[in-house]
Design an enzyme around this catalytic site. Structure first.
Site, mmCIF file in Angstrom:
data_model
loop_
_atom_site.group_PDB
_atom_site.id
_atom_site.type_symbol
_atom_site.label_atom_id
_atom_site.label_comp_id
_atom_site.label_asym_id
_atom_site.label_seq_id
_atom_site.Cartn_x
_atom_site.Cartn_y
_atom_site.Cartn_z
ATOM 1 N N ARG A 1 2.476 -6.318 9.035
ATOM 2 C CA ARG A 1 1.819 -5.154 9.625
ATOM 3 C C ARG A 1 2.434 -4.764 10.964
ATOM 4 N NH1 ARG A 1 -4.289 -6.817 7.621
ATOM 5 N NH2 ARG A 1 -4.334 -5.493 5.762
ATOM 6 N N HIS B 1 -2.189 -5.439 1.510
ATOM 7 C CA HIS B 1 -3.498 -6.058 1.281
ATOM 8 C C HIS B 1 -3.273 -7.497 0.868
ATOM 9 C CE1 HIS B 1 -7.521 -6.797 -0.406
ATOM 10 N NE2 HIS B 1 -6.868 -7.415 -1.376
ATOM 11 N N TYR C 1 -12.360 -1.712 -4.205
ATOM 12 C CA TYR C 1 -12.936 -1.908 -2.864
ATOM 13 C C TYR C 1 -14.469 -1.838 -2.882
ATOM 14 C CZ TYR C 1 -8.500 -1.821 -0.248
ATOM 15 O OH TYR C 1 -7.277 -2.131 0.273
ATOM 16 N N THR D 1 -5.609 -6.667 10.839
ATOM 17 C CA THR D 1 -5.897 -5.393 10.156
ATOM 18 C C THR D 1 -5.362 -4.212 10.965
ATOM 19 O OG1 THR D 1 -7.930 -6.408 9.341
ATOM 20 C CG2 THR D 1 -7.757 -4.017 9.123
ATOM 21 N N LYS E 1 0.823 -1.220 0.000
ATOM 22 C CA LYS E 1 0.000 0.000 0.000
ATOM 23 C C LYS E 1 0.858 1.272 0.000
ATOM 24 C CE LYS E 1 -4.048 -2.127 2.215
ATOM 25 N NZ LYS E 1 -5.055 -1.987 3.307
ATOM 26 N N GLU F 1 -9.748 -9.956 -7.743
ATOM 27 C CA GLU F 1 -8.688 -8.966 -7.531
ATOM 28 C C GLU F 1 -7.526 -9.168 -8.507
ATOM 29 O OE1 GLU F 1 -7.946 -9.313 -3.320
ATOM 30 O OE2 GLU F 1 -9.811 -8.278 -2.816
ATOM 31 N N ASN G 1 -2.116 0.370 6.602
ATOM 32 C CA ASN G 1 -1.581 -0.861 7.212
ATOM 33 C C ASN G 1 -0.727 -1.690 6.248
ATOM 34 O OD1 ASN G 1 -3.636 -1.827 5.647
ATOM 35 N ND2 ASN G 1 -4.837 -2.699 7.310
HETATM 36 P P1 GDP Z 1 -8.076 -6.558 5.744
HETATM 37 O O1 GDP Z 1 -8.700 -7.721 5.034
HETATM 38 O O2 GDP Z 1 -7.245 -6.957 6.938
HETATM 39 O O3 GDP Z 1 -7.283 -5.660 4.807
HETATM 40 O O4 GDP Z 1 -9.270 -5.657 6.357
HETATM 41 P P2 GDP Z 1 -10.729 -5.278 5.824
HETATM 42 O O5 GDP Z 1 -11.087 -6.070 4.606
HETATM 43 O O6 GDP Z 1 -11.649 -5.323 7.004
HETATM 44 O O7 GDP Z 1 -10.592 -3.732 5.423
HETATM 45 C C1 GDP Z 1 -9.970 -3.339 4.215
HETATM 46 C C2 GDP Z 1 -9.035 -2.197 4.500
HETATM 47 O O8 GDP Z 1 -9.788 -1.086 4.965
HETATM 48 C C3 GDP Z 1 -8.016 -2.442 5.629
HETATM 49 O O9 GDP Z 1 -6.860 -3.134 5.229
HETATM 50 C C4 GDP Z 1 -7.690 -1.019 6.046
HETATM 51 O O10 GDP Z 1 -6.774 -0.394 5.130
HETATM 52 C C5 GDP Z 1 -9.050 -0.342 5.930
HETATM 53 N N1 GDP Z 1 -9.793 -0.376 7.207
HETATM 54 C C6 GDP Z 1 -10.325 -1.453 7.855
HETATM 55 N N2 GDP Z 1 -10.932 -1.109 8.986
HETATM 56 C C7 GDP Z 1 -10.816 0.252 9.059
HETATM 57 C C8 GDP Z 1 -11.265 1.216 9.992
HETATM 58 O O11 GDP Z 1 -11.909 0.900 11.013
HETATM 59 N N3 GDP Z 1 -10.954 2.530 9.728
HETATM 60 C C9 GDP Z 1 -10.263 2.902 8.611
HETATM 61 N N4 GDP Z 1 -10.002 4.202 8.429
HETATM 62 N N5 GDP Z 1 -9.821 2.021 7.707
HETATM 63 C C10 GDP Z 1 -10.087 0.701 7.928
#
Ligand code: GDP
Length: 141
Positions: free
Chosen positions: A105, A118, A52, A94, A12, A129, A115
């Site tokens: 991470r 992905h 997304y 995450t 990222k 994807e 973070n």
């Molecule tokens: P991942 O599968 O671990 O990447 O997590 P998710 O699929 O739940 O979320 C996708 C991406 O959205 C994450 O990698 C973060 O970059 C972002 N994200 C997830 N949760 C949050 C949140 O609570 N706040 C913000 N600002 N970004 C988030």
């Protein structure tokens, strides 16, 4: 016989900006992943929104897509036995505050949003994807 699985990953904008690309690629290769495709891109907000789309209703969608289009990223097509689950494990939680030691991470991520990496979370999302960012001819096999 080994059953190889493909997954998709992004280094990222936060990680690319802090020159962590090489270290993250090293961690991925050290964990046994083969890189089948790789390119650096600077995507638009609309392209981030398309990627997304499954998160469109989440409260952080606007902020996430702004972040993902804020600077260059590196997209990766990866292959390994159990690639999807093993990459998720290598990435860590995450929220980097909850990520285990030894994960990407834990080492590099700045926040729950920025973070560093992905990774696809299932076979159907991996297929979507990979096809969102790579044409067939861009993969080595
Ligand atoms: P991942 O599968 O671990 O990447 O997590 P998710 O699929 O739940 O979320 C996708 C991406 O959205 C994450 O990698 C973060 O970059 C972002 N994200 C997830 N949760 C949050 C949140 O609570 N706040 C913000 N600002 N970004 C988030």
């Amino acid at each position: 016989m080994k059953t190889l699985q493909r997954t998709f990953s992004i280094i990222k904008p936060d990680a690319v900006a802090k020159n962590a690309t090489g270290d993250i690629l090293g961690m991925i290769q050290h964990a046994g992943f083969n890189i089948l495709g790789m390119k650096m891109l600077w995507i638009t907000k609309a392209q981030a929104e398309g990627f997304y789309a499954v998160h469109a209703t989440r409260p952080f969608f606007e902020s996430l897509t702004t972040f993902m289009s804020s600077g260059p990223i590196v997209v990766l097509a990866l292959e390994k036995e159990n690639a999807i689950a093993d990459l998720r494990k290598l990435m860590g939680a995450t929220d980097p505050a909850k990520a285990e030691h030894g994960t990407i991470r834990k080492k590099h991520a700045a926040s729950i949003e920025a973070n560093s990496v992905h990774g696809s979370d299932a076979e159907d999302t991996a297929r979507f994807e990979l096809s969102y960012f790579f044409a067939g001819y861009e993969l080595t096999r």
